[in-house]
Design an enzyme around this catalytic site. Sequence first.
Site, PDB file in Angstrom:
ATOM      1  N   GLU A 154       0.870  -1.180   0.000  1.00 45.65           N
ATOM      2  CA  GLU A 154       0.000   0.000   0.000  1.00 45.65           C
ATOM      3  C   GLU A 154       0.903   1.226   0.000  1.00 45.65           C
ATOM      4  OE1 GLU A 154      -3.567  -0.283   1.913  1.00 45.65           O
ATOM      5  OE2 GLU A 154      -3.816   1.860   2.322  1.00 45.65           O
ATOM      6  N   ARG A 155       0.749   2.057  -1.014  1.00 44.67           N
ATOM      7  CA  ARG A 155       1.570   3.269  -1.165  1.00 44.67           C
ATOM      8  C   ARG A 155       3.049   2.941  -1.335  1.00 44.67           C
ATOM      9  NH1 ARG A 155      -2.935   5.596  -2.469  1.00 44.67           N
ATOM     10  NH2 ARG A 155      -4.441   5.672  -0.770  1.00 44.67           N
ATOM     11  N   ASN A 197      -3.601  -1.761   7.493  1.00 45.88           N
ATOM     12  CA  ASN A 197      -4.897  -2.295   7.041  1.00 45.88           C
ATOM     13  C   ASN A 197      -4.696  -3.801   6.926  1.00 45.88           C
ATOM     14  OD1 ASN A 197      -6.135   0.314   6.602  1.00 45.88           O
ATOM     15  ND2 ASN A 197      -4.781   0.487   4.828  1.00 45.88           N
ATOM     16  N   GLU A 281     -10.940   4.233   8.320  1.00 42.28           N
ATOM     17  CA  GLU A 281     -10.979   3.865   6.902  1.00 42.28           C
ATOM     18  C   GLU A 281     -11.390   2.403   6.706  1.00 42.28           C
ATOM     19  OE1 GLU A 281      -7.065   5.096   5.535  1.00 42.28           O
ATOM     20  OE2 GLU A 281      -7.787   7.149   5.274  1.00 42.28           O
ATOM     21  N   ARG A 314      -2.781   3.601  16.821  1.00 44.08           N
ATOM     22  CA  ARG A 314      -2.756   4.779  15.945  1.00 44.08           C
ATOM     23  C   ARG A 314      -3.929   5.731  16.203  1.00 44.08           C
ATOM     24  NH1 ARG A 314      -2.868   3.892  10.344  1.00 44.08           N
ATOM     25  NH2 ARG A 314      -1.239   5.374   9.797  1.00 44.08           N
ATOM     26  N   ARG A 331     -12.415  17.576   9.447  1.00 40.23           N
ATOM     27  CA  ARG A 331     -11.578  16.386   9.640  1.00 40.23           C
ATOM     28  C   ARG A 331     -10.289  16.701  10.413  1.00 40.23           C
ATOM     29  NH1 ARG A 331      -9.174  12.474   4.842  1.00 40.23           N
ATOM     30  NH2 ARG A 331      -7.283  11.907   5.978  1.00 40.23           N
ATOM     31  N   ASP A 360      -3.227  14.250   6.642  1.00 38.12           N
ATOM     32  CA  ASP A 360      -2.677  12.979   6.172  1.00 38.12           C
ATOM     33  C   ASP A 360      -1.436  13.184   5.309  1.00 38.12           C
ATOM     34  OD1 ASP A 360      -2.384  10.332   5.624  1.00 38.12           O
ATOM     35  OD2 ASP A 360      -4.133  10.142   4.336  1.00 38.12           O
ATOM     36  N   GLU A 388       3.806   9.175  -0.742  1.00 37.45           N
ATOM     37  CA  GLU A 388       2.413   9.096  -1.194  1.00 37.45           C
ATOM     38  C   GLU A 388       1.921  10.407  -1.809  1.00 37.45           C
ATOM     39  OE1 GLU A 388      -0.373   7.860   1.813  1.00 37.45           O
ATOM     40  OE2 GLU A 388      -2.097   8.229   0.521  1.00 37.45           O
ATOM     41  N   GLU A 499       6.795  22.201  -2.773  1.00 35.98           N
ATOM     42  CA  GLU A 499       5.787  23.054  -2.106  1.00 35.98           C
ATOM     43  C   GLU A 499       5.261  24.119  -3.054  1.00 35.98           C
ATOM     44  OE1 GLU A 499       7.292  23.454   2.523  1.00 35.98           O
ATOM     45  OE2 GLU A 499       7.499  25.134   1.182  1.00 35.98           O
ATOM     46  N   TRP A 529     -14.429  12.334   1.836  1.00 38.15           N
ATOM     47  CA  TRP A 529     -13.212  12.205   2.636  1.00 38.15           C
ATOM     48  C   TRP A 529     -12.915  13.376   3.568  1.00 38.15           C
ATOM     49  CZ3 TRP A 529     -11.084   7.523   2.933  1.00 38.15           C
ATOM     50  CH2 TRP A 529     -11.376   6.608   1.914  1.00 38.15           C
TER      51      TRP A 529
HETATM   52  C1  GCU Z   1      -3.726   7.318   4.115  1.00 38.51           C
HETATM   53  C2  GCU Z   1      -3.360   6.401   3.003  1.00 38.51           C
HETATM   54  C3  GCU Z   1      -3.853   5.019   3.239  1.00 38.51           C
HETATM   55  C4  GCU Z   1      -3.409   4.531   4.608  1.00 38.51           C
HETATM   56  C5  GCU Z   1      -3.807   5.528   5.668  1.00 38.51           C
HETATM   57  C6  GCU Z   1      -3.278   5.211   7.041  1.00 38.51           C
HETATM   58  O1  GCU Z   1      -5.106   7.535   4.123  1.00 38.51           O
HETATM   59  O2  GCU Z   1      -3.859   6.900   1.782  1.00 38.51           O
HETATM   60  O3  GCU Z   1      -3.355   4.207   2.225  1.00 38.51           O
HETATM   61  O4  GCU Z   1      -3.968   3.298   4.889  1.00 38.51           O
HETATM   62  O5  GCU Z   1      -3.317   6.784   5.329  1.00 38.51           O
HETATM   63  O6  GCU Z   1      -2.348   5.895   7.464  1.00 38.51           O
HETATM   64  O7  GCU Z   1      -3.770   4.342   7.715  1.00 38.51           O
END
Ligand code: GCU
Length: 667
Positions: A154-155, A197, A281, A314, A331, A360, A388, A499, A529
């Site tokens: 992921e990422r 995740n 999420e 977290r 948010r 984020d 990311e 930036e 979101w």
């Molecule tokens: C961001 C990211 C996700 C990741 C999430 C996290 O939203 O896009 O891919 O799971 O951060 O930090 O849990």
Amino acid sequence: MKEYDCWFQKQTQAPCLSVPSLKRFFSAGAGMVYDHAIAEYRFLLKKCWDIPTEAVPDLRSAGTVLGLVADLNPLLPGKETLPAKIPAEGFYIRIGHEQSIIIAADEAGLLYGVYRFLALLMQGALKPGDEIQEAPTARLRMLNHWDNLDGSIERGYAGRSLFYQDNHLQYDKERMVAYARLAASVGINRISINNVNVRSAAKLLITEAYLPAVAELAAVFRPFGIRLLPALNFAAPKSIGGLSTADPLDPAVAAWWKEQISLVYRYIPDLAGFIVKADSEGESGPFQYGRTHAEGANMLAAALKPHGGELIWRCFVYNCQQDWRDHSMDRARAAYDNFIALDGQFADNVLLQIKYGPLDFQVLEPVMPLFGALKNTRYVMELQITQEYTGHQIDLCFLPWLWERIMAFDTAYGPQSRIRDLAGKSLEGFAAVANTGRDTNWTGHTLAQANLYGFGRMAWNPALESEAIAREWSALTFGPGHTAETIAGILLASYPAYENYNAPFGICFMVTPGIHYGPNIEGYEFSKWGTYHRADRKAIGVDRTSQGTGYTGLYAPENARRFEDPAQCPEKLLLFFHRLNYDYRMKNGETLLQNIYDTHFVGYDQVAVMVETWKSLENDLDGEVYDSVLSRFERQLENAREWRDQINTYFYRKTGIADARGRRIYD
Ligand code: GCU
């Protein structure tokens, strides 16, 4: 240049200390990490300079003496000149004419001392008379891998997972050792090996289907002083335990976890603990059962306690099902609002892991208001090395530049309250999402290795300046001299450029939804979101002051006042905190709109200069490295053009006001 080796390249110059003195060493101590520290000393001298080493039985005839205080002290002449106390994981190095010593109070400290000694040797930065004494500021220095068991990341922007393939732990052992070396050499001491995740097969990592293989992996990292910290799925009692609930207050759930965690510890007795993403999420969590995050975390912490494990929990908890029409929700407030009331309620082996900013990992965000505000809770800061939102390791973006500014942020809770002052106190460490994968150069973009290196160095010492890190990494990777200095200059120019051509003044999330690469100005505007800029023809931004969502009031009074007032608010973050008309006058006397145009023209030009500077190094660099970086720079230049033109055109269309300097904006 071998990219695989990163900052342990084969050296073309002789070391700056005499070869015979490096060759003949004496050591005293015992233990697995101690033995490994000595082995690393020998291995790296051979690998980098082709110097074979020889252990001598007598301290007097040794050129280098390495060991632990308790074992060396009785033997060392002149020991009264040694420091009285070397802190945990720290070391002391003294370079003499005849003899140098590397000494530490514990095994990890010796390992770090060996790496620092060799790094300084590679930079040609050691001479007789030098004394170096260091210890890490913070106890926890963690890499978080967001790797899935199918081998995807992921990422991830550097190839497939280092750890997994086809739902198995499958890796090249030699390469894994090299990875552990890279991590340990910059002080990393924890590594989480799976995505927060926790989906599909990853849920089974804590079962006997995977534990023998996870234990083998733990054994690769162990001699390097690195302990594993897998990610847990909060719903595991249901998904793998067959229970009907994962309610943390249900005794059957607690009992299930107790047993499962004991099983894990039978395989890996020195496991550091676990990390959990809950109620975020789509991940399950205590909210589903009407419980607080303290109740959820404490239940798991109780199961870890008998094994000495820690739970990293977290704080990335927010509503990702918002209605863009609803202006009352913000948010940015979420982590603070969810956790501040729980201060003091977490068990003593729970640490909250808090993203550095309230949203984020955006290019420009303020520091999260929870830092300094939590008084009776242990916590660590989460950063993101994987790029990311900062260019996917196609665009160059040297992140220590940003981190230096985060570390310098003053939370304004009394004296000595900058983030770097809190480190080692309430802020017990740093975690960062790793940027590595199976690509030969580990990080996709060769220069993105500097971000991995820089994270370790800054987690070790949050007072380090990004300039020093850029120069250090460049010298180690390319050899000290003009080329390295030029590359350090490119690194340092990269974040300010990014930036400039990205979303303006802290506005955030003008990226392509989902993939988060390339501009899409309204990509998240009408989504669920919670990341809106609300631009119309007169104004842009969310009012986060006391007149708006009240976010500014979450900071200590001095910061709240500063952020509340557009005239005092750091201009780079102006649109994070304020909704302003385009004709708002900024400090340089120009309007906000003109500043948006200007920064975007400048950002593109800065990238063009970076590319030209890189081209000037063509004859000094290894051809493959030169070409692969150049092709990325060419894409970055194209991206910067796209960002510049899309952003400028968007605002031109909204306002109908042209650039005061007459530059071309598309319509
Ligand atoms: C961001 C990211 C996700 C990741 C999430 C996290 O939203 O896009 O891919 O799971 O951060 O930090 O849990």
